[in-house]
Design a protein around this motif. Sequence first.
Motif, PDB file in Angstrom:
ATOM      1  N   THR A  20       0.842  -1.195   0.000  1.00  0.00           N
ATOM      2  CA  THR A  20       0.000   0.000   0.000  1.00  0.00           C
ATOM      3  C   THR A  20       0.877   1.245   0.000  1.00  0.00           C
ATOM      4  OG1 THR A  20      -1.649  -1.221   1.262  1.00  0.00           O
ATOM      5  CG2 THR A  20      -1.862   1.180   1.231  1.00  0.00           C
ATOM      6  N   GLU A  22       1.800   4.273   1.393  1.00  0.00           N
ATOM      7  CA  GLU A  22       1.682   4.978   2.670  1.00  0.00           C
ATOM      8  C   GLU A  22       3.020   5.627   2.980  1.00  0.00           C
ATOM      9  OE1 GLU A  22       0.723   2.100   5.642  1.00  0.00           O
ATOM     10  OE2 GLU A  22      -1.198   1.579   4.743  1.00  0.00           O
ATOM     11  N   LYS A  51      -2.175  -0.476  -3.688  1.00  0.00           N
ATOM     12  CA  LYS A  51      -3.291   0.462  -3.651  1.00  0.00           C
ATOM     13  C   LYS A  51      -2.870   1.778  -2.992  1.00  0.00           C
ATOM     14  CE  LYS A  51      -6.942  -2.966  -3.639  1.00  0.00           C
ATOM     15  NZ  LYS A  51      -7.208  -2.860  -5.055  1.00  0.00           N
ATOM     16  N   ALA A  52      -3.547   2.841  -3.388  1.00  0.00           N
ATOM     17  CA  ALA A  52      -3.323   4.143  -2.764  1.00  0.00           C
ATOM     18  C   ALA A  52      -3.799   4.075  -1.320  1.00  0.00           C
ATOM     19  CB  ALA A  52      -4.070   5.232  -3.524  1.00  0.00           C
ATOM     20  N   GLY A  53      -2.943   4.466  -0.423  1.00  0.00           N
ATOM     21  CA  GLY A  53      -3.288   4.488   0.990  1.00  0.00           C
ATOM     22  C   GLY A  53      -3.613   5.900   1.431  1.00  0.00           C
ATOM     23  N   TRP A  54      -3.139   6.240   2.575  1.00  0.00           N
ATOM     24  CA  TRP A  54      -3.460   7.524   3.177  1.00  0.00           C
ATOM     25  C   TRP A  54      -2.208   8.403   3.223  1.00  0.00           C
ATOM     26  CZ3 TRP A  54      -0.369   8.317   7.374  1.00  0.00           C
ATOM     27  CH2 TRP A  54       0.258   7.182   7.883  1.00  0.00           C
ATOM     28  N   GLY A  55      -2.413   9.704   3.316  1.00  0.00           N
ATOM     29  CA  GLY A  55      -1.337  10.643   3.579  1.00  0.00           C
ATOM     30  C   GLY A  55      -0.323  10.803   2.463  1.00  0.00           C
ATOM     31  N   ASN A  56      -0.699  10.495   1.247  1.00  0.00           N
ATOM     32  CA  ASN A  56       0.254  10.567   0.148  1.00  0.00           C
ATOM     33  C   ASN A  56      -0.342  11.191  -1.107  1.00  0.00           C
ATOM     34  OD1 ASN A  56       2.757   9.605   0.968  1.00  0.00           O
ATOM     35  ND2 ASN A  56       2.160   7.470   0.714  1.00  0.00           N
ATOM     36  N   ASP A  57      -1.170  12.178  -0.971  1.00  0.00           N
ATOM     37  CA  ASP A  57      -1.817  12.768  -2.144  1.00  0.00           C
ATOM     38  C   ASP A  57      -0.798  13.249  -3.170  1.00  0.00           C
ATOM     39  OD1 ASP A  57      -4.255  12.216  -1.005  1.00  0.00           O
ATOM     40  OD2 ASP A  57      -4.575  14.256  -0.246  1.00  0.00           O
ATOM     41  N   GLU A  77      -2.016   0.078  -9.498  1.00  0.00           N
ATOM     42  CA  GLU A  77      -2.812   0.028  -8.275  1.00  0.00           C
ATOM     43  C   GLU A  77      -3.554  -1.291  -8.137  1.00  0.00           C
ATOM     44  OE1 GLU A  77      -5.778   2.896  -5.723  1.00  0.00           O
ATOM     45  OE2 GLU A  77      -5.540   3.308  -7.859  1.00  0.00           O
TER      46      GLU A  77
END
Length: 186
Positions: A20, A22, A51-57, A77
């Motif tokens: 992921t 992250e 997959k796209a996780g969090w905190g990494n726009d 992804e």
Amino acid sequence: MNICDSVSSNYENTFLMVGTIEPRKGHDQILRAFEYFLKEYPQYKLLIVGKAGWGNDNLIEKLNYLNVNSLNIQWKENVDDRELDLLYNSCSALIAASFGEGFGLPLIEAAQYSLPIIARDIPVFREVAGDSAYYFSGDSDINIAETLSDWVELNKQKLHPNSSTMHWLSWKQSSTVFFNKAIGVN
């Protein structure tokens, strides 16, 4: 579209990252290091699967940009099990760059395919892979690029650590060990 359609079917010079997206996984640092590495080894590729996780726009934006504009760096992804098997079986090495990890399942998966492992030198990766991985440390992008270059030279001579020597347990074996410990059986 699957991996076979969008990336060269020759993975001989391809580093694989699985997990992921992250902040703790170190993708951003590997991308920066890879830019330095490509100056010396432009024939190599980096394939990031996860997959796209969090905190990494910002990183996700960069990966989407690279998917369109780079021949050397790609992000996928959604990869099914068949495609992931193909990648573990065909790429040059797995890069495990996490700053912190609970276990590191991609190391075990790579070992099942005898895929060489380049891993950040953190305790859990040492516990999982032992001497069966090539380790890097340091926070410098240039240092990591040099590590990749060093690994390539070792690989040319077939002197890199061999992941097939890694001891790993199947899911069934792991659950048996866990169950026995839970009920107090050695």
